[in-house]
Structure formats: structure tokens, C-alpha cells
Motif scaffolding. Sequence first.
Motif, PDB file in Angstrom:
ATOM      1  N   GLU A 158     -35.058 -11.664 -44.339  1.00  0.00           N
ATOM      2  CA  GLU A 158     -35.887 -11.802 -43.140  1.00  0.00           C
ATOM      3  C   GLU A 158     -36.187 -10.436 -42.514  1.00  0.00           C
ATOM      4  O   GLU A 158     -35.267  -9.671 -42.212  1.00  0.00           O
ATOM      5  N   PRO A 159     -37.465 -10.104 -42.305  1.00  0.00           N
ATOM      6  CA  PRO A 159     -37.785  -8.847 -41.613  1.00  0.00           C
ATOM      7  C   PRO A 159     -37.274  -8.874 -40.170  1.00  0.00           C
ATOM      8  O   PRO A 159     -37.409  -9.877 -39.469  1.00  0.00           O
ATOM      9  N   LEU A 160     -36.686  -7.779 -39.761  1.00  0.00           N
ATOM     10  CA  LEU A 160     -36.174  -7.657 -38.400  1.00  0.00           C
ATOM     11  C   LEU A 160     -37.156  -6.868 -37.545  1.00  0.00           C
ATOM     12  O   LEU A 160     -37.940  -6.072 -38.058  1.00  0.00           O
ATOM     13  N   PRO A 161     -37.123  -7.066 -36.237  1.00  0.00           N
ATOM     14  CA  PRO A 161     -38.016  -6.289 -35.371  1.00  0.00           C
ATOM     15  C   PRO A 161     -37.679  -4.808 -35.425  1.00  0.00           C
ATOM     16  O   PRO A 161     -36.549  -4.425 -35.746  1.00  0.00           O
ATOM     17  N   ALA A 162     -38.655  -3.989 -35.102  1.00  0.00           N
ATOM     18  CA  ALA A 162     -38.383  -2.571 -34.928  1.00  0.00           C
ATOM     19  C   ALA A 162     -37.390  -2.429 -33.778  1.00  0.00           C
ATOM     20  O   ALA A 162     -37.553  -3.044 -32.729  1.00  0.00           O
ATOM     21  N   ASN A 163     -36.359  -1.632 -33.972  1.00  0.00           N
ATOM     22  CA  ASN A 163     -35.288  -1.473 -32.994  1.00  0.00           C
ATOM     23  C   ASN A 163     -34.840  -2.836 -32.463  1.00  0.00           C
ATOM     24  O   ASN A 163     -35.124  -3.194 -31.317  1.00  0.00           O
TER      25      ASN A 163
END
Length: 236
Positions: A135-140
Motif C-alpha cells: 500500500e502506498p503511504l502518504p508523503a511524510n
Amino acid sequence: MTTVADIQRALIARGYDVGRTGADNITGRATMAAIRKFQADRNLPVKYPGTVGPITLAALGLAADKPPEPGVAVDELVPPWVALARTKIGLHEKLNNKTLRDWLKSDGNTLGDPAVLPWCGDFMETVIAVTLPGEPLPANPYWALNWREFGQPIDIVALGAVAAFQREGGGHIGMIAGHESGYFHVLGGNQSNAVIITKIAKTRLSGPLRWPMTYSLPSEALPMRAIEATVSTNEA
């Protein structure tokens, strides 16, 4: 009672790599990847790869009459990140500092000491990264309001939906455990300095509820049910 370490030892005995720390009783990314590979290699008919239930326990040779720990074997209706988060309920940033710090870095990343730094984003990053490795995580992800761009929006109140909230001086991130008129029941970290379920006013929601891209969308909304819990107004 079946533990994460029991599952790790069974995987190791079958030649699967659960990470450099071995059977450490922590459900990290390497352990989740090993579970997924084992299930795929055995062609096990599991609905949510990476979660462990009776089918996987039996295939690992673990006694079916040994009730698993909460979050180790999960009901198929409970998203795996919720099941993992539930096992951390009660951990306090000072009273359980080492246990909490070790777990927050089990995905390979951490913001730092939860007794010093705001860690609601670290908690959410860890449960998602561990249970949904692709799963891609948010930036920071440590900045709570960045989770407003996580995954995809959903228009129902579903168990495990990711909810970002406005608060004085910043934001807060948690997951939906339930709801009632006027309030969400939010399971998250850095809530009264611990992992607990608290009530947060629905008016504080910042943007729509979110859902992972790599997990099937929920089809049913949670019914409203009142609970006895503290109402949180500022999670700083």
C-alpha cells in the motif's frame, strides 16, 4: 494460546524468512510477507492473504484448539490493520515506552520516541505498512493531515476507515472503530498518550474517510451504537 512467535517459528521451520530478528513476536513486514508467500505456495483459500486464521494455522501444523491472540487470527470481516491495532490497545507512551517504540519501528521506519514526539501518524503508518506491504503511504505519514490523501475516499462509515481530524495547532489521524450520533469512535495512537478508543466529534473530520487502494472496498456501513468513552477535543 497461539502467539505471533509460534507462527514465526512454524514459518522458519518450513524455510520462510521472517526477518533478521527471527521469532521476535512482532508482526512486521517480513513476517507478513512470509505468511503471504506460505499461503500462496500452499494455495490456501484465504480471503485476505497475510492474515492468519484456522486454515493457515492448520497448514502450519498449529493446534486448531489453541485460541489465537486477538489480531493474530482475525475474522474475515475485520480488516487486518484493525486487528493489529486492537492488539496494541492500552500501550502508553511512558508506561510501555520500550514496547511501543520497538513496535513502531517494526516496519523499518519510525518518527522517534512517542513520549517526546506526536505519534498518531507513526501508529497509523505502522499498522498499514505492516499489514498492507504494497500500500502506498502518504508523503511524510507522520504529519496527520497528510493522510487526507491516503488511498481512496469512501462514502460510508466502515470499520477501519482512515479518518483525519482537525485540532488546534494541527491534526490527528486514527481509524474508525464505530460511531454514534455526533461522534466517531476512533482507535488510534497518541490519544490520552496511549492507544485507546476515544470519541471524536464528526464535525472535526477533515475531508472524506479514506480506504486503502490495495484492499477490497467495504460494502456495508457500520450501524450506530453508543459506547462509554471519553470525548477527545484535542489530541496534542
